[in-house]
Scaffold this motif. Structure first.
Motif, PDB file in Angstrom:
ATOM      1  N   LEU A 238       2.715  36.402  -2.159  1.00  0.00           N
ATOM      2  CA  LEU A 238       4.091  36.894  -2.341  1.00  0.00           C
ATOM      3  C   LEU A 238       4.654  36.431  -3.681  1.00  0.00           C
ATOM      4  N   LEU A 239       4.352  35.197  -4.027  1.00  0.00           N
ATOM      5  CA  LEU A 239       4.824  34.666  -5.303  1.00  0.00           C
ATOM      6  C   LEU A 239       4.218  35.432  -6.489  1.00  0.00           C
TER       7      LEU A 239
ATOM      8  N   GLU B 163       2.946  38.499  -6.439  1.00  0.00           N
ATOM      9  CA  GLU B 163       3.455  39.874  -6.459  1.00  0.00           C
ATOM     10  C   GLU B 163       4.864  39.909  -7.040  1.00  0.00           C
ATOM     11  N   GLY B 164       5.648  38.914  -6.685  1.00  0.00           N
ATOM     12  CA  GLY B 164       6.982  38.828  -7.262  1.00  0.00           C
ATOM     13  C   GLY B 164       6.917  38.673  -8.774  1.00  0.00           C
TER      14      GLY B 164
ATOM     15  N   SER C 122       6.109  42.001 -10.298  1.00  0.00           N
ATOM     16  CA  SER C 122       7.259  42.911 -10.223  1.00  0.00           C
ATOM     17  C   SER C 122       8.336  42.569 -11.239  1.00  0.00           C
ATOM     18  N   MET C 123       8.439  41.295 -11.570  1.00  0.00           N
ATOM     19  CA  MET C 123       9.505  40.875 -12.483  1.00  0.00           C
ATOM     20  C   MET C 123       9.167  41.154 -13.946  1.00  0.00           C
TER      21      MET C 123
ATOM     22  N   LEU D 141      11.130  43.504 -15.890  1.00  0.00           N
ATOM     23  CA  LEU D 141      12.546  43.145 -16.009  1.00  0.00           C
ATOM     24  C   LEU D 141      12.795  41.993 -16.976  1.00  0.00           C
TER      25      LEU D 141
ATOM     26  N   TYR E 170       8.571  30.953 -14.105  1.00  0.00           N
ATOM     27  CA  TYR E 170       9.289  30.775 -12.842  1.00  0.00           C
ATOM     28  C   TYR E 170       8.327  30.622 -11.669  1.00  0.00           C
TER      29      TYR E 170
ATOM     30  N   MET F  21       7.982  27.447  -9.168  1.00  0.00           N
ATOM     31  CA  MET F  21       8.144  27.566  -7.722  1.00  0.00           C
ATOM     32  C   MET F  21       6.879  27.140  -6.984  1.00  0.00           C
TER      33      MET F  21
ATOM     34  N   LYS G  45      19.050  46.415 -10.969  1.00  0.00           N
ATOM     35  CA  LYS G  45      18.388  45.113 -11.038  1.00  0.00           C
ATOM     36  C   LYS G  45      19.244  44.108 -11.801  1.00  0.00           C
TER      37      LYS G  45
ATOM     38  N   LEU H 214      20.792  40.521 -10.398  1.00  0.00           N
ATOM     39  CA  LEU H 214      20.633  39.225 -11.067  1.00  0.00           C
ATOM     40  C   LEU H 214      21.988  38.549 -11.245  1.00  0.00           C
TER      41      LEU H 214
ATOM     42  N   LYS I  71      21.050  30.865 -14.246  1.00  0.00           N
ATOM     43  CA  LYS I  71      20.149  31.969 -14.593  1.00  0.00           C
ATOM     44  C   LYS I  71      18.752  31.752 -14.035  1.00  0.00           C
ATOM     45  N   ASP I  72      18.265  30.539 -14.179  1.00  0.00           N
ATOM     46  CA  ASP I  72      16.927  30.265 -13.671  1.00  0.00           C
ATOM     47  C   ASP I  72      16.871  30.450 -12.163  1.00  0.00           C
TER      48      ASP I  72
ATOM     49  N   ASN J   5      16.972  34.134 -11.300  1.00  0.00           N
ATOM     50  CA  ASN J   5      15.690  34.773 -11.593  1.00  0.00           C
ATOM     51  C   ASN J   5      14.635  34.407 -10.560  1.00  0.00           C
ATOM     52  N   GLN J   6      14.596  33.147 -10.201  1.00  0.00           N
ATOM     53  CA  GLN J   6      13.595  32.713  -9.228  1.00  0.00           C
ATOM     54  C   GLN J   6      13.830  33.355  -7.865  1.00  0.00           C
TER      55      GLN J   6
ATOM     56  N   THR K  82      15.400  36.175  -7.303  1.00  0.00           N
ATOM     57  CA  THR K  82      15.062  37.599  -7.418  1.00  0.00           C
ATOM     58  C   THR K  82      13.558  37.794  -7.329  1.00  0.00           C
ATOM     59  N   LEU K  83      12.826  36.916  -8.006  1.00  0.00           N
ATOM     60  CA  LEU K  83      11.362  36.982  -7.931  1.00  0.00           C
ATOM     61  C   LEU K  83      10.893  36.914  -6.484  1.00  0.00           C
ATOM     62  N   LEU K  84      11.530  36.071  -5.731  1.00  0.00           N
ATOM     63  CA  LEU K  84      11.161  35.933  -4.319  1.00  0.00           C
ATOM     64  C   LEU K  84      11.428  37.234  -3.555  1.00  0.00           C
TER      65      LEU K  84
ATOM     66  N   GLU L  91      11.686  40.278  -4.814  1.00  0.00           N
ATOM     67  CA  GLU L  91      10.776  41.325  -5.273  1.00  0.00           C
ATOM     68  C   GLU L  91       9.396  41.136  -4.656  1.00  0.00           C
ATOM     69  N   GLY L  92       8.989  39.883  -4.572  1.00  0.00           N
ATOM     70  CA  GLY L  92       7.711  39.603  -3.924  1.00  0.00           C
ATOM     71  C   GLY L  92       7.721  40.061  -2.477  1.00  0.00           C
ATOM     72  N   THR L  93       8.815  39.824  -1.812  1.00  0.00           N
ATOM     73  CA  THR L  93       8.934  40.246  -0.413  1.00  0.00           C
ATOM     74  C   THR L  93       8.784  41.767  -0.294  1.00  0.00           C
TER      75      THR L  93
ATOM     76  N   SER M 225       9.417  34.731   2.885  1.00  0.00           N
ATOM     77  CA  SER M 225      10.354  34.535   1.777  1.00  0.00           C
ATOM     78  C   SER M 225      11.490  33.601   2.197  1.00  0.00           C
TER      79      SER M 225
END
Lengths: 184, 184
Positions: free
Chosen positions: A151-152, A154-155, A158-159, A162, A171, A175, B123, B127, B143-144, B147-148, B150-152, B154-156, B172
């Motif tokens: 999942l991490l 893939e995220g 996907s990012m 962006l 990131y 994580m 998107k 954010l 911001k960090d 972003n992190q 959001t990454l999670l 998107e991964g989901t 997630s």
DNA sequence: CTTAAAGTAGAAAGATCGTTCTATATAACT
DNA sequence: AGTTATATAGAACGATCTTTCTACTTTAAG
């Protein structure tokens, strides 16, 4: 010559165009033109557009694994971090538009074709690979850990469209570190 | 009647088909047939296929925000967990094939059209929303964190085609909990 | 040097695409 | 009752798509 140079050019051009504009957004004419190849050269090497897509996916999968194989020391004490770094390297050098395999599943899913099978197969192999990693680290919940780590990744992929591959990878590694430390 | 029922049907059918088979994988004829509508009815409500896609995206974005708005209490002590849950609810009820906005960016990116602008806009808003959440929680690195997180998410979304929305959301949320606890 | 394999350009077939057009029908409102 | 807006079916347009075909040329190995 074991393999035609034209075929290699076609695969390379096709992968690049398919990745940039999507499988359905690219016509064979475009591929043929950019590869400087005649129509029949393509059809002598590939039986159809579908077959071309299949081989493009296989080629991309091979290259992805070569990134993992080159950077991940299975016996290391942080194989997951190494995998995240390898994944980041792949993204940085070859990806900026999300995951081609997920896209193949989305575009050709539930139609009973080889394209979907190849794409799903890749993801399955990836999950199993991470399960192995978890197993060697002596974790009991291998499947959960593998799923979470996937999942991490893939995220991260996907990012990239962006925020770019570098930041996304940063990131995900941060994580991953936190998670590896604080997960049973 | 403030809004045509035919237009609503068209939007609904179009969103469903576009999501399942991709924007380029669905022809207007298919949409017209499934919506039980004449060709000119579509063109009376939408100036082109591109315009139809734009409005589909806007409609989907509105619905996505309604999930967040309904479930996220900004003042809560765990707004991120609530957001992850809301996201999971959206996935469970409306998504099983990845993110439609990322797909729009991939398919129509770098072509200077409204489709990409709308998708990227969504998107970006997301954010900024998460930055607000981080700010209210008194985090310094808004911001960090945004972003992190959001990454999670998107991964989901990316994982739903592979393991289903329920499991992906489970993972997630578990990860979000760990991260919120152990991130400065 | 010969011969078979591989590549060439480009036309053509047949399907589907987005879009426009025509001509008709239905419904609601003044 | 008549007007207007909205809907209808379906033909037609030109473009593009994948695939096939033909006929010619280059390449490379025995």
């Amino acid at each position: 010559m074991s393999r035609s140079v034209k075929k290699d050019t076609l695969l390379k051009v096709a992968e690049s165009l398919f990745y940039e504009h999507g499988f359905r957004g690219v016509g064979l004419k475009q591929i043929i033109n950019e590869a400087n190849v005649a129509t029949m050269t393509l059809y002598n090497h590939f039986s159809s557009k579908e077959n071309l897509i299949e081989e493009v996916l296989k080629q991309r999968e091979e290259r992805y694994w070569s990134y993992l194989d080159a950077h991940v020391e299975m016996e290391s004490d942080s194989p997951f971090i190494l995998a995240a770094e390898a994944h980041g390297r792949f993204l940085k050098e070859e990806s900026y538009k999300g995951c081609m395999f997920l896209r193949a599943i989305e575009d050709y899913g539930e139609m009973d074709n080889n394209i979907e099978k190849i794409a799903r197969g890749h993801k399955q192999k990836l999950l199993e690979y991470f399960q192995q990693l978890a197993h060697r680290k002596g974790k009991n919940n291998e499947k959960d850990l593998a799923n979470q780590f996937t999942l991490l990744l893939e995220g991260t992929t996907s990012m990239t469209p962006l925020i770019g591959a570098e930041k996304a990878t940063e990131y995900s590694i941060a994580m991953a570190r936190t998670l590896v430390q604080h997960t049973s």
